[in-house]
Design an enzyme around this catalytic site. Structure first.
Site, PDB file in Angstrom:
ATOM      1  N   TRP A 141      -8.237 -16.595   1.002  1.00 37.85           N
ATOM      2  CA  TRP A 141      -8.181 -17.014  -0.400  1.00 37.85           C
ATOM      3  C   TRP A 141      -7.922 -18.512  -0.540  1.00 37.85           C
ATOM      4  CZ3 TRP A 141      -6.351 -12.127   0.941  1.00 37.85           C
ATOM      5  CH2 TRP A 141      -6.852 -11.051   0.194  1.00 37.85           C
ATOM      6  N   HIS A 188      -1.957 -13.095  -2.908  1.00 42.05           N
ATOM      7  CA  HIS A 188      -3.214 -13.424  -2.261  1.00 42.05           C
ATOM      8  C   HIS A 188      -3.252 -14.869  -1.782  1.00 42.05           C
ATOM      9  CE1 HIS A 188      -5.819  -9.899  -3.948  1.00 42.05           C
ATOM     10  NE2 HIS A 188      -5.014  -9.542  -2.970  1.00 42.05           N
ATOM     11  N   HIS A 230       0.814  -1.211   0.000  1.00 41.67           N
ATOM     12  CA  HIS A 230       0.000   0.000   0.000  1.00 41.67           C
ATOM     13  C   HIS A 230       0.852   1.267   0.000  1.00 41.67           C
ATOM     14  CE1 HIS A 230      -4.337  -1.339   1.045  1.00 41.67           C
ATOM     15  NE2 HIS A 230      -3.725  -2.250   0.309  1.00 41.67           N
TER      16      HIS A 230
END
Length: 346
Positions: A244, A228, A105
């Site tokens: 996931w 993920h 991020h």
């Protein structure tokens, strides 16, 4: 890499893990128009600021540093040991996944058009970026790293956040990620506006358009999304819920195999957002499913599902680019390859 993950997360409950790119699924590259560039913004973020961007800027110059592996290996080790010791976090998830999410991020706000945002300036430490709704949950990762920065005050926040992500990936049995130092803390007025992180509810066109801003091509995008395999989304942070897959504390190519081999049903979750679920309690974001719905992404997904070594190789290259976007590193700042705790018998 070590094959013994237990030494790092000794009491992890793999059924209750949490994580990484969570609210903002990684997306893709394209050669888009200006309108396409604008459309990739996360308009679902109510704090999105429509201010116009400045003209194209030169790369940030990293601080010149003498090549010193031992100096940064000490920092790596302290981060890794702290991950190991504080494994009770979030129902024994540990901090590894959220540290990878923090690194992503921080880097994911970069804009190739004007070289604003991104991994260089460590601006996550300022309130506007910390409180970006897309960064919900990352406050715990930043707090986790505070003692590291207190011990090594010479380390910039940009270097700290990126190094923490590298450490977490390697300690979760992922590939060795070459890392360079020299990012320089920038003032608060350089903080990027909210809204630059991706909207996980979108399709393949959005994915490509979003990652065009970061100068990524399809192959790099699919590789980055392989992260993920780690952890799970949290409804309170991202508006999505669930892991996931099963092996959520180990970095593997499981994400691609799950995309291809599981039966996914589209539902509306308790937050009112669309997500895909299967009968095992796993989930996929709409931007994840875009990889198998798009004819250009799909062959890459199949390749990575069949060959973990190739996935690791491509992920490594893409993650290095992500952490170095917009930065001009002097020749003295050579890439460092860190040894895991297991490799050091620690």
């Amino acid at each position: 890499m070590s094959t013994t993950f237990g030494n790092v997360f000794r009491r992890v409950n793999v059924k209750t893990l949490s994580f990484i790119v969570g609210a903002g699924a990684l997306a893709g590259s394209a050669t888009g128009t200006v309108m396409e560039y604008q459309d990739m913004r996360n308009y679902n973020n109510r704090n999105y600021n429509k201010q116009k961007l400045a003209a194209l800027a030169a790369a940030h110059v990293a601080a010149k540093e003498k090549y010193d592996v031992a100096k940064y290996q000490k920092v790596y080790n302290d981060i890794a040991l702290k991950i190991r010791d504080e494994d009770e976090y979030d129902d024994f998830i540990g901090y590894g996944p959220v540290l990878v999410r923090l690194a992503w991020h921080c880097a994911g706000t970069w804009d190739a058009k004007d070289n604003t945002g991104g991994p260089y300036g460590g601006t996550y430490r300022f309130a506007m970026e910390t409180n970006d709704p897309s960064n919900n949950g990352l406050q715990n990762a930043a707090k986790f790293l505070e003692p590291i920065h207190e011990k090594y005050p010479w380390l910039s926040h940009g270097d700290l956040y990126s190094l923490a992500g590298v450490t977490a990936i390697q300690e979760m049995q992922g590939p060795t990620i070459p890392w360079r130092s020299g990012r320089v803390d920038q003032p608060e007025d350089t903080t990027p506006e909210n809204g630059r992180l991706p909207d996980a509810s979108k399709d393949a066109k959005y994915v490509r358009c979003f990652f065009h801003r970061l100068n990524f091509e399809d192959r790099q995008v699919v590789a980055l999304l392989g992260a993920h395999a780690l952890g799970k989304t949290h409804l309170k942070n991202s508006g999505f819920e669930g892991p996931w897959g099963a092996a959520t504390n180990i970095f593997t190519n499981e994400f691609y195999n799950n995309l291809l081999n599981e039966k996914w049903d589209l539902i509306t979750n308790d937050a009112g957002n669309k997500q895909y679920v299967n009968d095992k309690g796993w989930m996929m974001l709409p931007t994840d499913m875009a990889l198998v719905q798009d004819p250009k992404y799909l062959p890459i997904v199949k390749e990575f599902a069949n060959d973990q070594d190739t996935f690791f190789k491509e992920f490594t290259k893409a993650f290095v680019v992500l952490l170095e976007n917009g930065i001009d590193f002097p020749q003295e700042n050579k890439p460092i390859k860190f040894k895991t705790l297991d490799a050091q018998d620690l």
